[in-house]
Design a protein around this motif. Sequence first.
Motif, PDB file in Angstrom:
ATOM      1  N   ALA A 131     -65.814  33.013   1.548  1.00 12.42           N
ATOM      2  CA  ALA A 131     -66.052  31.784   1.329  1.00 12.42           C
ATOM      3  C   ALA A 131     -65.595  30.861   2.433  1.00 12.42           C
ATOM      4  O   ALA A 131     -64.595  31.050   3.194  1.00 12.42           O
ATOM      5  CB  ALA A 131     -65.250  31.172  -0.028  1.00 12.42           C
ATOM      6  N   VAL A 132     -66.566  29.841   2.929  1.00  6.91           N
ATOM      7  CA  VAL A 132     -66.361  28.970   3.957  1.00  6.91           C
ATOM      8  C   VAL A 132     -66.611  27.573   3.654  1.00  6.91           C
ATOM      9  O   VAL A 132     -67.658  27.221   2.735  1.00  6.91           O
ATOM     10  CB  VAL A 132     -67.246  29.502   5.182  1.00  6.91           C
ATOM     11  CG1 VAL A 132     -67.164  28.313   6.370  1.00  6.91           C
ATOM     12  CG2 VAL A 132     -66.995  30.738   5.748  1.00  6.91           C
TER      13      VAL A 132
ATOM     14  N   THR B  36     -69.230  24.321  -0.301  1.00  3.74           N
ATOM     15  CA  THR B  36     -68.869  25.726  -0.173  1.00  3.74           C
ATOM     16  C   THR B  36     -69.982  26.746  -0.042  1.00  3.74           C
ATOM     17  O   THR B  36     -70.898  26.542  -0.496  1.00  3.74           O
ATOM     18  CB  THR B  36     -67.918  26.313  -1.360  1.00  3.74           C
ATOM     19  OG1 THR B  36     -66.969  25.547  -1.798  1.00  3.74           O
ATOM     20  CG2 THR B  36     -67.541  27.728  -1.133  1.00  3.74           C
ATOM     21  N   VAL B  37     -69.801  27.489   1.076  1.00  9.70           N
ATOM     22  CA  VAL B  37     -71.051  28.329   1.583  1.00  9.70           C
ATOM     23  C   VAL B  37     -70.421  30.002   1.528  1.00  9.70           C
ATOM     24  O   VAL B  37     -69.205  30.062   1.524  1.00  9.70           O
ATOM     25  CB  VAL B  37     -71.678  28.165   2.930  1.00  9.70           C
ATOM     26  CG1 VAL B  37     -72.350  26.901   2.712  1.00  9.70           C
ATOM     27  CG2 VAL B  37     -70.566  28.148   4.086  1.00  9.70           C
ATOM     28  N   GLU B  38     -71.095  30.872   1.257  1.00  8.30           N
ATOM     29  CA  GLU B  38     -70.983  32.157   1.303  1.00  8.30           C
ATOM     30  C   GLU B  38     -71.290  32.965   2.382  1.00  8.30           C
ATOM     31  O   GLU B  38     -72.605  32.855   2.361  1.00  8.30           O
ATOM     32  CB  GLU B  38     -71.029  32.947  -0.064  1.00  8.30           C
ATOM     33  CG  GLU B  38     -70.461  34.462  -0.231  1.00  8.30           C
ATOM     34  CD  GLU B  38     -70.940  34.942  -1.282  1.00  8.30           C
ATOM     35  OE1 GLU B  38     -69.853  35.283  -2.255  1.00  8.30           O
ATOM     36  OE2 GLU B  38     -72.092  35.210  -1.839  1.00  8.30           O
ATOM     37  N   VAL B  39     -70.620  33.766   3.242  1.00  9.65           N
ATOM     38  CA  VAL B  39     -71.095  34.321   4.171  1.00  9.65           C
ATOM     39  C   VAL B  39     -72.028  35.701   3.950  1.00  9.65           C
ATOM     40  O   VAL B  39     -71.641  36.324   3.040  1.00  9.65           O
ATOM     41  CB  VAL B  39     -69.810  34.907   5.418  1.00  9.65           C
ATOM     42  CG1 VAL B  39     -70.515  36.145   6.399  1.00  9.65           C
ATOM     43  CG2 VAL B  39     -69.024  33.963   5.909  1.00  9.65           C
TER      44      VAL B  39
ATOM     45  N   ALA C  57     -75.550  28.255   0.639  1.00  5.84           N
ATOM     46  CA  ALA C  57     -74.612  27.130   0.101  1.00  5.84           C
ATOM     47  C   ALA C  57     -74.580  27.491  -1.408  1.00  5.84           C
ATOM     48  O   ALA C  57     -75.498  27.905  -1.990  1.00  5.84           O
ATOM     49  CB  ALA C  57     -75.245  25.773   0.515  1.00  5.84           C
ATOM     50  N   MET C  58     -73.491  27.196  -1.981  1.00  3.66           N
ATOM     51  CA  MET C  58     -73.220  27.139  -3.254  1.00  3.66           C
ATOM     52  C   MET C  58     -73.447  25.919  -4.005  1.00  3.66           C
ATOM     53  O   MET C  58     -73.399  25.707  -5.457  1.00  3.66           O
ATOM     54  CB  MET C  58     -71.850  27.621  -3.702  1.00  3.66           C
ATOM     55  CG  MET C  58     -71.572  28.927  -3.204  1.00  3.66           C
ATOM     56  SD  MET C  58     -72.547  30.267  -4.245  1.00  3.66           S
ATOM     57  CE  MET C  58     -73.295  30.956  -2.632  1.00  3.66           C
TER      58      MET C  58
ATOM     59  N   ASP D 151     -63.028  28.875   7.312  1.00  2.00           N
ATOM     60  CA  ASP D 151     -63.001  30.200   6.875  1.00  2.00           C
ATOM     61  C   ASP D 151     -61.700  30.253   5.784  1.00  2.00           C
ATOM     62  O   ASP D 151     -60.679  30.249   6.323  1.00  2.00           O
ATOM     63  CB  ASP D 151     -62.918  31.233   8.073  1.00  2.00           C
ATOM     64  CG  ASP D 151     -62.820  32.794   7.367  1.00  2.00           C
ATOM     65  OD1 ASP D 151     -63.086  32.931   5.846  1.00  2.00           O
ATOM     66  OD2 ASP D 151     -62.310  33.778   7.887  1.00  2.00           O
ATOM     67  N   THR D 152     -61.928  30.479   4.619  1.00  2.00           N
ATOM     68  CA  THR D 152     -60.940  30.522   3.855  1.00  2.00           C
ATOM     69  C   THR D 152     -60.056  31.891   3.914  1.00  2.00           C
ATOM     70  O   THR D 152     -58.983  31.862   3.291  1.00  2.00           O
ATOM     71  CB  THR D 152     -61.384  30.279   2.246  1.00  2.00           C
ATOM     72  OG1 THR D 152     -62.259  31.217   1.894  1.00  2.00           O
ATOM     73  CG2 THR D 152     -62.008  28.867   2.210  1.00  2.00           C
TER      74      THR D 152
END
Length: 109
Positions: free
Chosen positions: A34-35, A51-54, A67-68, A82-83
């Motif tokens: 998650a970013v 929140t976006v996912e790589v 994107a979520m 970057d989480t």
Amino acid sequence: MAEKYAAVGHVVQIIGPVLDVQFEAGHLPAIYNAVRITSEGFKVPEPIDVTVEVQQHLGEGRVRTVAMEPTEGLVRGMKAFDTGAGITVPVGRSTLGRVMNVWENLSIS
């Protein structure tokens, strides 16, 4: 804010829900990490925290993300954190058979 995150990058391209994010070489987030993208340092009517996912490593320090949540208001140059972990939602006996708004319960651990 940046000290609790694994790496800091910035948005370089936005195509609807797909965003490309640039990170320093050697600090790429793993696929499915998650970013979080924030409007920190930008003057916007409402604060942005998306929140976006790589999904893919593009090379040269870039990742492609999905994107979520809605991406309205995002602009190139916004900070991306970057989480170091994936997106998680609550699970267990208390959630069986329940309908819930996953985005309200979204957490990044």
